[in-house]
Design a protein around this motif. Structure first.
Motif, mmCIF file in Angstrom:
data_model
loop_
_atom_site.group_PDB
_atom_site.id
_atom_site.type_symbol
_atom_site.label_atom_id
_atom_site.label_comp_id
_atom_site.label_asym_id
_atom_site.label_seq_id
_atom_site.Cartn_x
_atom_site.Cartn_y
_atom_site.Cartn_z
ATOM 1 N N UNK A 31 5.626 1.472 2.734
ATOM 2 C CA UNK A 31 5.358 1.216 4.142
ATOM 3 C C UNK A 31 3.874 1.308 4.455
ATOM 4 N N UNK A 32 3.184 2.140 3.677
ATOM 5 C CA UNK A 32 1.783 2.394 3.976
ATOM 6 C C UNK A 32 0.813 1.495 3.229
ATOM 7 N N UNK A 33 1.302 0.451 2.593
ATOM 8 C CA UNK A 33 0.425 -0.431 1.831
ATOM 9 C C UNK A 33 -0.094 -1.610 2.643
ATOM 10 N N UNK A 121 -0.021 -7.221 17.348
ATOM 11 C CA UNK A 121 0.104 -6.897 15.935
ATOM 12 C C UNK A 121 -1.229 -6.757 15.225
ATOM 13 N N UNK A 122 -2.255 -6.292 15.952
ATOM 14 C CA UNK A 122 -3.596 -6.150 15.396
ATOM 15 C C UNK A 122 -3.962 -4.669 15.324
ATOM 16 N N UNK A 123 -4.334 -4.214 14.146
ATOM 17 C CA UNK A 123 -4.753 -2.825 13.966
ATOM 18 C C UNK A 123 -6.246 -2.700 14.245
ATOM 19 N N UNK A 124 -6.647 -1.551 14.788
ATOM 20 C CA UNK A 124 -8.039 -1.319 15.158
ATOM 21 C C UNK A 124 -8.594 -0.139 14.364
ATOM 22 N N UNK A 125 -9.688 -0.397 13.674
ATOM 23 C CA UNK A 125 -10.416 0.622 12.916
ATOM 24 C C UNK A 125 -11.702 0.943 13.673
ATOM 25 N N UNK A 126 -12.062 2.229 13.735
ATOM 26 C CA UNK A 126 -13.302 2.621 14.394
ATOM 27 C C UNK A 126 -14.362 3.016 13.383
ATOM 28 N N UNK A 127 -15.607 2.654 13.694
ATOM 29 C CA UNK A 127 -16.728 3.205 12.959
ATOM 30 C C UNK A 127 -16.854 4.692 13.272
ATOM 31 N N UNK A 128 -17.161 5.490 12.261
ATOM 32 C CA UNK A 128 -17.356 6.928 12.422
ATOM 33 C C UNK A 128 -18.684 7.261 11.760
ATOM 34 N N UNK A 129 -19.563 7.955 12.477
ATOM 35 C CA UNK A 129 -20.930 8.203 12.003
ATOM 36 C C UNK A 129 -21.133 9.713 11.866
ATOM 37 N N UNK A 285 -2.117 13.650 6.406
ATOM 38 C CA UNK A 285 -1.286 14.616 7.130
ATOM 39 C C UNK A 285 -0.931 14.095 8.514
ATOM 40 N N UNK A 286 -1.879 13.425 9.149
ATOM 41 C CA UNK A 286 -1.611 12.867 10.472
ATOM 42 C C UNK A 286 -0.521 11.810 10.392
ATOM 43 N N UNK A 287 -0.618 10.938 9.406
ATOM 44 C CA UNK A 287 0.413 9.914 9.226
ATOM 45 C C UNK A 287 1.772 10.549 8.972
ATOM 46 N N UNK A 288 1.798 11.576 8.121
ATOM 47 C CA UNK A 288 3.062 12.236 7.787
ATOM 48 C C UNK A 288 3.695 12.885 9.018
ATOM 49 N N UNK A 289 2.865 13.450 9.884
ATOM 50 C CA UNK A 289 3.406 14.166 11.046
ATOM 51 C C UNK A 289 3.744 13.236 12.206
ATOM 52 N N UNK A 290 2.983 12.125 12.348
ATOM 53 C CA UNK A 290 3.167 11.248 13.504
ATOM 54 C C UNK A 290 3.966 9.991 13.191
ATOM 55 N N UNK A 291 4.122 9.674 11.904
ATOM 56 C CA UNK A 291 4.834 8.466 11.528
ATOM 57 C C UNK A 291 3.973 7.225 11.680
ATOM 58 N N UNK A 292 4.575 6.077 11.418
ATOM 59 C CA UNK A 292 3.858 4.823 11.528
ATOM 60 C C UNK A 292 3.087 4.492 10.256
ATOM 61 N N UNK A 293 2.335 3.398 10.274
ATOM 62 C CA UNK A 293 1.577 2.977 9.088
ATOM 63 C C UNK A 293 0.512 3.995 8.699
ATOM 64 N N UNK A 294 0.129 3.977 7.450
ATOM 65 C CA UNK A 294 -0.908 4.899 6.977
ATOM 66 C C UNK A 294 -2.208 4.698 7.764
ATOM 67 N N UNK A 295 -2.809 5.816 8.171
ATOM 68 C CA UNK A 295 -4.156 5.769 8.745
ATOM 69 C C UNK A 295 -5.131 5.838 7.577
#
Length: 585
Positions: A31-33, A121-129, A285-295
């Motif tokens: 599911x997370x691929x 159906x669009x995933x959003x990724x954020x820049x992190x600095x 861990x967040x994905x495991x606890x909240x469900x949904x696609x892999x972050x």
């Protein structure tokens, strides 16, 4: 707390959590691929779409264009920094990690963007600095004032004072943007480390409170519904704890330029990898606890191929980011490269990459000249064919699907890139990043449809009258339509899971096959030089075959559906073809 204790904390957290991670059910792994064959489209928000007529792109503008991605076939976008910032380095100097820069909008605007993206159906990724904040961040102001708990939030040192009153930095480290990496602060009476501009002090990750603060920032945005992070400048996060001078590189006599030193104490330190492994576990861990696609986490850092591979996983198999960016198409090949050069760097990544991981290919970004300007305007379609038919992940910078070019004639008065401004009127054009950051060219209307303002933050490239999305959507054939057809082609199982087999036909032409049992083999053929080539592929492809053209460039004399003979295929200068091999029964 000293460095050894910090390392122990990070490593112990990682090892405990990884043991749990390894026992995830296989169906959860499947599911997370989602990211493993994704096309990630980089949006430079300031230049993408202005919604309120102030000449600056914003979140509402991005939201208004999300249908464009749906229509094109893009299902994942990542946003360059949108955080609150004094804009010394246009968002890479962050003064509040959990708020939006006002000229881009509000947190409510961001929520609307995420909701609309999810709907499409669009995933959003954020820049992190994480390496540095702004010198206007409350953390830095408190650290300057030595407020309890913030004394060591940044890297502070005394340096020395000569008899003539000259202050000397603690060591010889240099900024990426030239000059000393140490900046004197009068109020605190110490130097602070800043590997980029004076307005970007380096955070001190040897202080566990800094790690916790950044963990909290990540969780804040994950709770907003993002699909993960692109982490900026990861190779700079830690520096040598002993602050040792770096050795001379021997490549230049100019003591102020970055290349004067061999940066063995300020980049790719062992602690960098441990920190990213820690963040990988936070995301898992967040994905495991909240469900949904892999972050997911993807990282930016220019380093040797051996160093980059350690970001995938370390010698013990401990997992880091899902992938480190592969910049070889930016740093290693150019318009002068031979066919063998291209094949060498493609295979090098695939050979070095640890088993079980996924390759990625970055063709352009906001820090480097555009594809059409690096390889030539006639190479746009061929480079996109290469990007889209290689195994793994593709990264597209906004506008590359149209073949946008750099606007190199931006005046000194209109220049805003900080390093270029610091270089001065005589030298700014050679280093400015403004030319590749000009507004997106949507149409032939005012300001290319980017803004209704009389003045945009950067001038629009004057070629927008001809080179724009609307024209390319209406044309019989265009760079955009080639790009769109390649996105559709990527859905084929052979491109998702097929083997990769390259061949250097001659110094100017290379080819590669993508093969998968039970599927038609695909062949990508590219001419990287300015001369017509007649090539014979009978030794490379299994006979008997019928060759059918699937994708052609805008200037090709071939047409989709044409049948070709393996012993005689003509390629125009800089032409690419994607071909299907149909075995005769």
């Amino acid at each position: 707390m000293d460095v050894i204790k910090v390392l122990v904390i990070l490593l112990s957290v990682s090892l405990v959590e990884i043991l749990g991670h390894n026992h995830q059910p296989k169906d959860q792994d499947a599911k997370n691929n989602w990211w493993q064959h994704e096309v990630f489209y980089q949006i430079y928000p300031r230049s993408f779409q202005d919604s309120n007529g102030d000449g600056i792109g914003d979140l509402q503008g991005i939201t208004s264009r999300l249908q464009y991605f749906k229509d094109t076939g893009i299902t994942a976008v990542w946003l360059s920094p949108i955080y609150e910032s004094p804009m010394v380095d246009f968002g890479y100097d962050i003064s509040n990690y959990t708020n939006i820069q006002p000229e881009y909008g509000t947190l409510e605007d961001f929520d609307v963007l995420i909701a609309k993206a999810n709907e499409l159906g669009i995933k959003v990724i954020l820049d992190f600095v994480p390496n540095h904040s702004s010198n206007q961040h409350p953390w830095f102001l408190k650290s300057v004032a030595r407020e309890p708990g913030y004394e060591d939030f940044y890297v502070w040192q005394n340096g020395s004072l000569l008899e003539n009153g000259t202050r000397v930095p603690p060591n010889n480290w240099l900024s990426v943007f030239s000059g000393s990496a140490w900046e004197w602060n009068d109020e605190r009476q110490q130097f602070y480390l800043r590997q980029f501009t004076f307005g970007q002090p380096d955070l001190n990750y040897r202080n566990p409170a800094v790690i916790q603060a950044m963990d909290d920032v990540m969780l804040f945005w994950l709770n907003k519904g993002i699909a993960g992070f692109r982490i900026d400048a990861v190779i700079y996060i830690y520096e040598d704890a002993l602050l040792r001078d770096e050795p001379l590189s021997g490549t230049t006599d100019d003591p102020n330029v970055e290349s004067y030193l061999n940066h063995i104490y300020t980049r790719n330190q062992p602690e960098d990898y441990l920190l990213l492994q820690h963040w990988r576990q936070l995301l898992d861990n967040y994905t495991a606890s909240q469900g949904g696609p892999r972050r997911i986490m993807m990282t930016e850092g220019y380093a040797t191929v051996a160093q980059l591979m350690e970001y995938y996983e370390d010698a013990n198999g401990v997992q880091g980011p899902e992938f480190p960016f592969n910049f070889d198409f930016i740093t290693e090949v150019n318009e002068n490269s031979t066919a063998a050069d291209f094949v060498f760097y493609i295979e090098r990544w695939l050979i070095y990459m640890p088993h079980g991981h996924v390759a990625n290919w970055v063709m352009g970004n906001h820090d480097n000249p555009r594809v059409a300007s690096r390889f030539g305007v006639k190479s746009v379609d061929a480079m996109n064919m290469l990007l889209m038919t290689l195994p793994g992940i593709a990264i597209t910078y906004n506008g590359e699907e149209l073949g946008m070019t750099d606007y190199r004639n931006i005046s000194w008065e209109d220049t805003v890139d900080q390093p270029a401004c610091e270089a001065g009127r005589d030298s700014y054009q050679t280093i400015s990043r403004d030319p590749e950051r000009t507004p997106m060219q949507w149409s032939d209307e005012l300001n290319a449809g980017f803004s209704t303002s009389n003045h945009t933050w950067l001038p629009v490239n004057p070629n927008y009258k001809d080179l724009n999305l609307r024209n390319q959507q209406q044309a019989r054939q265009s760079h955009y339509k080639v790009y769109q057809s390649l996105l559709k082609l990527r859905q084929l199982p052979v491109l998702k899971n097929g083997s990769f087999i390259p061949d250097v036909v001659n110094s100017r032409v290379f080819a590669f096959k993508r093969e998968l049992k039970g599927e038609h083999t695909l062949l990508t053929l590219l001419n990287v030089k300015n001369r017509t080539e007649q090539v014979d592929l009978t030794d490379f492809i299994d006979q008997p075959n019928r060759l059918s053209v699937l994708v052609v460039g805008v200037d090709s004399h071939h047409r989709v559906g044409d049948r070709l003979k393996a012993e005689s295929i003509e390629l125009a200068p800089f032409e690419g073809l994607v071909i299907q091999l149909n075995k005769r029964k």
